[in-house]
Design a protein around this motif. Structure first.
Motif, short mmCIF file in Angstrom:
data_model
loop_
_atom_site.label_atom_id
_atom_site.label_comp_id
_atom_site.label_asym_id
_atom_site.label_seq_id
_atom_site.Cartn_x
_atom_site.Cartn_y
_atom_site.Cartn_z
N ASN A 87 0.82 -1.21 0.00
CA ASN A 87 0.00 0.00 0.00
C ASN A 87 0.85 1.27 0.00
O ASN A 87 0.61 2.20 -0.77
CB ASN A 87 -0.93 -0.01 1.22
N ALA A 89 2.53 2.64 -3.33
CA ALA A 89 1.55 2.87 -4.40
C ALA A 89 0.77 1.62 -4.79
O ALA A 89 0.36 1.46 -5.94
CB ALA A 89 2.24 3.47 -5.63
N TYR A 105 1.69 7.60 -10.59
CA TYR A 105 2.67 6.55 -10.32
C TYR A 105 2.27 5.34 -11.15
O TYR A 105 1.13 4.88 -11.11
CB TYR A 105 2.64 6.22 -8.83
N THR A 165 -0.24 1.24 -12.47
CA THR A 165 -1.25 1.37 -11.42
C THR A 165 -1.32 0.08 -10.60
O THR A 165 -1.11 -1.01 -11.10
CB THR A 165 -2.63 1.67 -12.00
N TYR A 204 -2.29 6.46 -7.64
CA TYR A 204 -1.47 7.37 -6.85
C TYR A 204 -0.98 8.50 -7.76
O TYR A 204 -0.35 8.24 -8.80
CB TYR A 204 -0.29 6.64 -6.24
N ASP A 236 1.39 11.79 -8.51
CA ASP A 236 2.72 12.29 -8.15
C ASP A 236 2.60 13.79 -7.89
O ASP A 236 2.81 14.62 -8.77
CB ASP A 236 3.71 12.00 -9.29
N LEU A 267 3.06 11.62 -2.63
CA LEU A 267 1.97 10.95 -3.34
C LEU A 267 0.61 11.33 -2.78
O LEU A 267 0.47 11.65 -1.61
CB LEU A 267 2.13 9.43 -3.25
N ARG A 277 -3.12 9.45 -2.80
CA ARG A 277 -3.81 8.20 -3.13
C ARG A 277 -5.29 8.48 -3.38
O ARG A 277 -5.97 9.08 -2.56
CB ARG A 277 -3.68 7.19 -1.98
#
Length: 447
Positions: free
Chosen positions: A181, A184, A333, A336, A342, A344, A390, A392
């Motif tokens: 997690n 990412a 990111y 996937t 995620y 950037d 990041l 999420r």
């Protein structure tokens, strides 16, 4: 092809912009403090936010609320053994309850715990026992542009450096999180799990798999690890989990329920030790802080999580969401992962230094511009760690449609268009536990 159809709907609406502005300020610019009714599309987490199936609802209604020895527990025990391969199960109210039961049982002051990457509550539970959590990601885990198939893997080289530094006697536990997690949502190969098993044996440590997203990980293994290309998802899951001494599980992820979790093991001694702690903190070992109806729904959900149609749709849906964001120029990111896309934020808001929390700034702008709630997983959530900035966007299971994701992509594109106007933040108030500060801390915009 979509693997399900809707049988119940909920009305949602986008609050007007001026109200969203006031909501952000009142929340201390921390979206955890927003009322859910004030959020249009909620991608804060995939934990317990998905939609259950009709079979799960049927189990929920027929749930047995006996304090001890319920038939729902029998079904959960059977599902865990069939799907995951473990004979002993200790229920908990959710994943962090299971973490408290397991890590509180096996860890002591001064211990050191390697993990491919600790997530926030795992890191906090390890630290709460007086132990030191140490991340051991592979070299390219935090490179958003690297295309490695298993960027979530555990670095044995880093873990051996840890053992060489502190001595094997201080490393009683090794954890591998699948999928990873904090990196990412990247998958972990079965070969890597085998090697971690060997490493744990070398230093005489207990090997635990954090299995919250074990089914999603198995789907990636079949797509990316040649040995398993022709294997069924449930077979892959049992193979990978079978290398662990125990698993800790949040049922709110790949259990497909809104509450619940458990520890599972084949180690009879570990089971008995954990059971006593569970009685103290969670409840009797056949319900563990869960209502009987939720135990029954979790038993069904575990079996559904490894069904081909469901898990294929799950992985493909997240990938399609990532493509939508990339198509409008949002830096993401890649590749996937299984449960979230995620962003950037460090690249998207490159004018903001890490100490201004660019990820949190992007999160606030997503809400300001489109009522979308995500979560920062950078320097705000993980202080004093070397993590990229990041954001999420976690995808609740079986909940949102393509139109919802299109709105999120359009909102993110709008944030990018106005990026030079976005300001950073500083912390105005924070709790005493640094590993958990992002849940409740208040922030203020920088001048």
């Amino acid at each position: 092809m979509v693997a399900y159809k809707s049988k119940m709907v909920e009305s949602i609406s986008l609050p007007p912009r001026d109200r969203r502005e006031r909501n952000l300020e009142a929340a201390g610019y921390n979206v955890f403090n927003l009322d859910a009714d004030e959020v249009f599309i909620d991608l804060l987490t995939d934990s317990g936010t998905g939609a259950m199936s009709d079979s799960q609802w049927a189990a929920l209604i027929r749930g047995d609320e006996a304090y001890a020895g319920s038939r729902g527990f029998d079904r959960l025990e059977s599902a865990v053994e069939d799907v995951m391969g473990f004979s002993h199960v200790i229920p908990a109210h959710q994943g962090r309850g299971a973490e408290n039961v397991l890590y509180g049982t096996v860890l002591s002051e001064g211990d050191v715990v390697p993990n491919n990457t600790h997530f926030d509550t795992t890191r906090a539970h390890v630290a709460n026992q007086g132990a030191e959590p140490v991340d051991c990601p592979v070299d390219r885990a935090f490179d958003p542009d690297a295309s490695d198939p298993f960027k979530g893997n555990f670095s044995l080289e880093r873990a051996r450096e840890v053992v060489d530094d502190v001595g094997p006697e201080r490393v009683p536990l090794v954890i591998q999180t699948i999928t990873n997690n904090s990196a990412a949502g990247q998958p972990v190969s079965v070969e890597n799990t085998r090697r971690v098993r060997e490493f744990a044996d070398e230093i005489d440590a207990t090997f635990v798999v954090d299995a919250c997203r074990f089914a999603e990980n198995a789907a990636f293994v079949r797509r990316r690890e040649e040995e398993f290309a022709d294997r069924e998802i449930d077979e892959i899951a049992r193979e990978q989990l079978g290398h662990a001494d125990a698993v800790v599980m949040s049922g709110k992820k790949d259990g497909l329920v809104n509450a619940g979790g458990f520890v599972a093991t084949d180690d009879a001694d570990l089971y008995e030790r954990c059971k006593q702690r569970a009685i103290l903190y969670e409840g009797f070992p056949t319900y563990g802080g869960m209502a009987g109806r939720d135990v029954a729904a979790l038993a069904v959900g575990l079996r559904e999580a490894v069904e081909e149609a469901y898990v294929t749709d799950r992985i493909d849906r997240v990938a399609a969401f990532g493509e939508m964001l990339a198509d409008v120029g949002v830096p993401i990111y890649g590749p996937t992962g299984g449960h979230a896309v995620y962003l950037d934020a460090g690249s998207a808001l490159s004018h903001l230094p890490a100490e201004a929390f660019p990820g949190q700034a992007f999160v606030c702008e997503l809400y300001r511009e489109g009522g979308v709630r995500g979560v920062e997983l950078g320097s705000f959530a993980f202080p004093e760690t070397d993590r990229p900035e990041l954001v999420r966007l976690a995808v609740p299971r079986r909940t949102y449609s393509r139109e919802h994701f299109e709105h999120v992509a359009e909102t993110a594109a709008t944030v990018l268009e106005k990026r030079e106007e976005v300001v950073g933040f500083e912390i105005a108030a924070e709790p005493e536990i640094p590993e958990l500060r992002h849940f409740t801390a208040g922030l203020e915009p920088l001048a």
